[in-house]
Design an enzyme around this catalytic site. Structure first.
Site, PDB file in Angstrom:
ATOM      1  N   VAL A  51      34.049  69.132  31.549  1.00 38.82           N
ATOM      2  CA  VAL A  51      33.515  68.969  29.652  1.00 38.82           C
ATOM      3  C   VAL A  51      33.605  67.738  30.110  1.00 38.82           C
ATOM      4  O   VAL A  51      31.788  67.078  29.842  1.00 38.82           O
ATOM      5  CB  VAL A  51      34.424  69.570  28.590  1.00 38.82           C
ATOM      6  CG1 VAL A  51      33.690  69.129  27.949  1.00 38.82           C
ATOM      7  CG2 VAL A  51      34.736  70.896  28.947  1.00 38.82           C
ATOM      8  N   CYS A  52      33.876  66.852  30.764  1.00 41.42           N
ATOM      9  CA  CYS A  52      33.284  65.322  30.284  1.00 41.42           C
ATOM     10  C   CYS A  52      32.327  64.273  30.920  1.00 41.42           C
ATOM     11  O   CYS A  52      31.663  63.592  30.443  1.00 41.42           O
ATOM     12  CB  CYS A  52      34.768  64.647  31.323  1.00 41.42           C
ATOM     13  SG  CYS A  52      36.237  64.859  30.600  1.00 41.42           S
TER      14      CYS A  52
END
Length: 199
Positions: A51-52
């Site tokens: 997700v980062c």
């Protein structure tokens, strides 16, 4: 999660840390160096995750929109600045970041994450904390997401614009306010002007 030293309406905890700057160089930066500007300071769990990169790239891609309203964006994680640089140098199609328009701070000792109350102690990583700091260094907004869910750049931009509007005009912003929308005068009688327009 640690309790931290970050409180709404109080000075944001200052820090000095090594960051990878947009030009790819390492530089020690201090939060207090950004005084006179709004700052969006966000934590993410780890480099080379899933997700980062979607969040970091989204904030970086829109950094110029924030600069236009006198706001800088700073990202941070517990990874080293060397790890940040390796991730930046990894192509986007391979899960990397590519060229960045925002600095990425290294918090390997986890001091900043602790001070901001986002350290997930059992894993030694940061939750997805986001902090809006005004031009006087005062903390105006805090959100902390659990690890699996990313944040909205649109909402962050809206919040910065709303705080700046209230700072300048003294009126308050209702739910979902966007620039150009009606605001409320914080007075029992004068607020009726806003409420009288509601359906």
């Amino acid at each position: 999660m640690s309790s931290g030293k970050a409180f709404i309406g109080k000075p944001a905890p200052d820090f000095t840390a090594t960051a990878v700057m947009p030009d790819g160089q390492f530089k020690d930066i201090k939060l207090s160096d950004y005084r006179g500007k709004y700052v969006v300071f966000f934590f993410y769990p780890l480099d080379f995750t899933f997700v980062c990169p979607t969040e970091i790239i989204a904030y970086s891609d829109r950094a110029d929109e924030f600069k236009k309203i006198n706001c800088e964006i700073i990202g941070a994680s517990v990874d080293s600045h060397f790890c940040h640089l390796a991730w930046i140098n990894t192509p986007k199609k391979q899960g990397g970041l590519g060229t960045m328009k925002i600095p990425l701070v290294s918090d390997t000792k986890r001091v900043i994450a602790k001070d901001y109350g986002v350290l997930k102690e059992d894993e030694g990583i940061a939750y997805r904390g986001l902090f809006i700091i005004d031009e006087k260094g005062i903390l105006r907004q805090i959100t902390i997401n659990d690890l699996p869910v990313g944040r909205s750049v649109d909402e962050t931009l809206r919040l910065v614009q709303a705080f700046q509007f209230t700072d300048k005009h003294g009126e308050v912003c209702p739910a979902g306010w966007k620039p150009g929308s009606d605001t409320i005068k914080p007075d029992v009688q004068k607020s009726k002007e806003y409420f009288s327009k509601q359906k």
